[in-house]
Design an enzyme around this catalytic site. Structure first.
Site, short mmCIF file in Angstrom:
data_model
loop_
_atom_site.label_atom_id
_atom_site.label_comp_id
_atom_site.label_asym_id
_atom_site.label_seq_id
_atom_site.Cartn_x
_atom_site.Cartn_y
_atom_site.Cartn_z
N SER A 140 1.14 -1.34 -0.42
CA SER A 140 -0.16 0.53 -0.54
C SER A 140 1.12 1.12 -0.30
O SER A 140 0.61 1.49 -0.58
CB SER A 140 -0.86 -0.13 1.77
OG SER A 140 -1.90 -0.84 1.55
N GLN A 174 -9.26 1.95 -0.27
CA GLN A 174 -8.58 2.64 -1.84
C GLN A 174 -9.76 3.54 -2.56
O GLN A 174 -9.62 4.61 -3.16
CB GLN A 174 -9.09 1.71 -2.80
CG GLN A 174 -7.96 0.50 -2.56
CD GLN A 174 -7.90 -0.85 -3.13
OE1 GLN A 174 -8.91 -0.89 -4.17
NE2 GLN A 174 -6.99 -2.31 -3.28
N ASP A 213 -6.74 -8.34 4.22
CA ASP A 213 -6.14 -8.93 3.58
C ASP A 213 -5.52 -10.57 3.98
O ASP A 213 -5.36 -10.81 3.07
CB ASP A 213 -4.99 -7.62 2.56
CG ASP A 213 -5.45 -7.05 2.24
OD1 ASP A 213 -6.54 -7.05 1.85
OD2 ASP A 213 -4.76 -6.26 2.18
N GLY A 236 -6.28 -3.76 -7.82
CA GLY A 236 -7.03 -2.84 -7.95
C GLY A 236 -6.51 -1.44 -7.03
O GLY A 236 -6.95 -0.50 -7.04
C1 S3P Z 1 -5.50 -1.27 0.51
C2 S3P Z 1 -6.80 -1.24 0.49
C3 S3P Z 1 -7.30 -2.69 1.12
C4 S3P Z 1 -7.35 -3.56 0.89
C5 S3P Z 1 -6.43 -3.52 -0.71
C6 S3P Z 1 -5.10 -2.75 0.00
C7 S3P Z 1 -4.78 0.40 -0.27
O1 S3P Z 1 -8.96 -2.90 -0.17
O2 S3P Z 1 -7.85 -4.75 0.35
O3 S3P Z 1 -5.38 -5.06 -0.57
O4 S3P Z 1 -3.70 -0.35 -0.53
O5 S3P Z 1 -5.13 1.36 -0.12
P1 S3P Z 1 -10.32 -1.59 -0.13
O6 S3P Z 1 -9.85 -0.55 -0.35
O7 S3P Z 1 -10.99 -1.89 -1.42
O8 S3P Z 1 -11.02 -2.67 1.00
#
Ligand code: S3P
Length: 443
Positions: free
Chosen positions: A25, A174, A324, A101
């Site tokens: 992240s 996110q 996660d 993502g």
């Molecule tokens: C992340 C947020 C999480 C997490 C992903 C990384 C990030 O997702 O599951 O692996 O770096 O902001 P979500 O924001 O969809 O919960």
């Protein structure tokens, strides 16, 4: 990638001191935000994984110069020449986020604020993931984003942005980050309500770069930009080891008899330590040493020893703080006495794959009966696992969870499609081997 990972039953304890690669992240955010700073940033121990290298390549294709010192296959030192908030150059082709993502959703926020059009795309897997959760709030801020059926590719056209007061219905870092990053380019104040403690790395990094984001209760508030807009100060950062990666050796040591391992320099940001709470609630012996702050983030060395585990129930904020890690926690529950259960985790169904049903299907092949519910699952243990052939479904965390499960099976386990492990954890197998784990790449 079609690499196969062979795991044999672990007959000897796992032992040793290791480190795991940098936080995914933070690595995504560091390369994006440093590229928009005024001046040169230094980011050490940056994570060169599939997901983050996609973000790095995108930022380079937007005209940012990055000098890369490849210290090792698992840690790079980056020198990033920031171009300022309006210095990115128009891309000449679609920007490929691959499986990431986080890359796609955060970049969408930043690209929505640019004066040029862009297209964000990714793998077939990423093209299946829900993007309305960001296109809708960004649209409310004035952004023009086309996404057929709420899925990538995202076609972004320039339009002026204004601040927004937005209530997220899921606690997503996110989504929060996409809105705050677009807010850097918006007129007025941007406010995001979070129903749970979603990771706060974006807020911390922006604060370190001179943007006075503040938190009031469950609201995160980016104030109106000063005249002339925001100016980001360069970053000087050493990326902490990723607690999400540390979770795999941690659980392995907690379930392989007589093990004791230490993982050095792990990020202990409170929004990320749900897995430590879950393991401790199960009776795992876990100690934190050398607890300290670095670059606005808490770090420490983690020591875990094997112990008899018992079941626990997980819900609410702990789920948000460990979303996660639930697949590897599921592996721990197979060795714990009693019925362990997680609820409030429907988000697992929209990760790289539906992590509830795919994990249930793969663990079943090893003899685990995982009971699914709409927002979680339950496992009754302790179970005797059998070896078998399983598949990651191109999901890095499922690949590593299945590999760790293979250590406590009776008979060999073959993890197909395991190359995706490098999406977040390059060097996973080598690190596990350094602890004495009986696993190897077949090709
Ligand atoms: C992340 C947020 C999480 C997490 C992903 C990384 C990030 O997702 O599951 O692996 O770096 O902001 P979500 O924001 O969809 O919960």
């Amino acid at each position: 990638m079609s690499r196969q990972l062979l795991v044999r039953p672990q007959k000897t304890p796992l032992q040793g001191v290791v480190s795991v690669p940098g936080d995914k992240s933070i690595s995504h955010r560091a390369v994006m935000l440093a590229s928009l700073a005024e001046g040169t940033s230094h980011v050490r121990r940056w994570l060169p994984a599939g997901d983050t290298m996609a973000t790095l390549a995108i930022v380079q294709s937007l005209g940012v110069h990055i000098d890369i010192d490849k210290r090792s296959d698992t840690a790079w030192d980056l020198t990033i020449e920031g171009v300022g908030l309006h210095g990115w150059q128009a891309p000449t082709q679609p920007l490929d986020c691959r499986n990431a993502g986080t890359g796609m959703r955060l970049l969408a926020g930043l690209l929505a604020g640019q004066r040029f059009p862009s297209v964000l795309d990714g793998s077939d897997q990423l093209r299946k993931r829900p993007m309305r959760r960001i296109t809708e709030p960004l649209g409310e801020m004035g952004a023009t984003i086309m996404a057929e059926n709420g899925r990538a590719p995202l076609t972004i056209s320039p339009s002026p942005l204004h601040g927004l007061e937005y209530r997220m219905n899921v606690a997503s870092a996110q989504v929060k980050s996409a809105i705050l990053l677009a807010g850097l380019y918006a007129s007025g104040e941007t406010r995001v309500y979070q129903p749970g403690p979603a990771r706060d790395h974006t807020e911390r990094m922006l604060q370190a770069m001179g943007v006075p984001i503040r938190v009031e209760g469950d609201w995160v508030i980016l104030p109106e930009a000063p005249d002339g807009g925001w100016v980001l100060r360069p970053l000087d950062l050493t990326v902490p080891a990723d607690p999400s990666s540390a979770a795999f050796p941690l659980v392995a040591a907690a379930i392989v008899p007589h093990s004791q391992i230490t993982i050095a320099g792990v990020g202990l940001n409170e929004t990320r330590t749900g897995i430590l709470d879950m393991l401790q609630a199960m009776g795992a012996e876990l100690k934190i040493h050398n607890d300290h702050l670095s670059g606005g983030e808490r770090l420490g060395d983690l020591t875990v020893s094997f112990s008899e585990l018992h079941s626990t129930k997980v819900s609410g904020d702990t789920v948000v703080r460990g979303i996660d890690e639930l697949p590897i926690w599921a592996v721990a529950t197979t060795q714990a006495a009693g019925v362990s259960q997680v609820s409030d985790a429907a988000e697992l169904r929209v990760k790289e794959v539906d992590r509830i049903s795919v994990l249930a299907g793969e663990l079943r092949k090893l003899g685990v009966e995982m009971m699914e519910s709409a927002d979680g699952f339950a496992v009754g243990g302790p179970l005797r696992l059998y070896g078998g052939e399983v598949d990651s479904h191109d999901d890095h965390r499922l690949g590593m969870s299945l590999a760790v499960a293979g250590l406590v099976t009776h008979g060999n386990t073959l993890v197909h499609d395991a190359g995706c492990i490098a999406d977040s954890f390059p060097g996973f197998v080598e690190m596990m081997q350094a602890l004495g784990a009986n696993m190897e790449w077949l090709h």
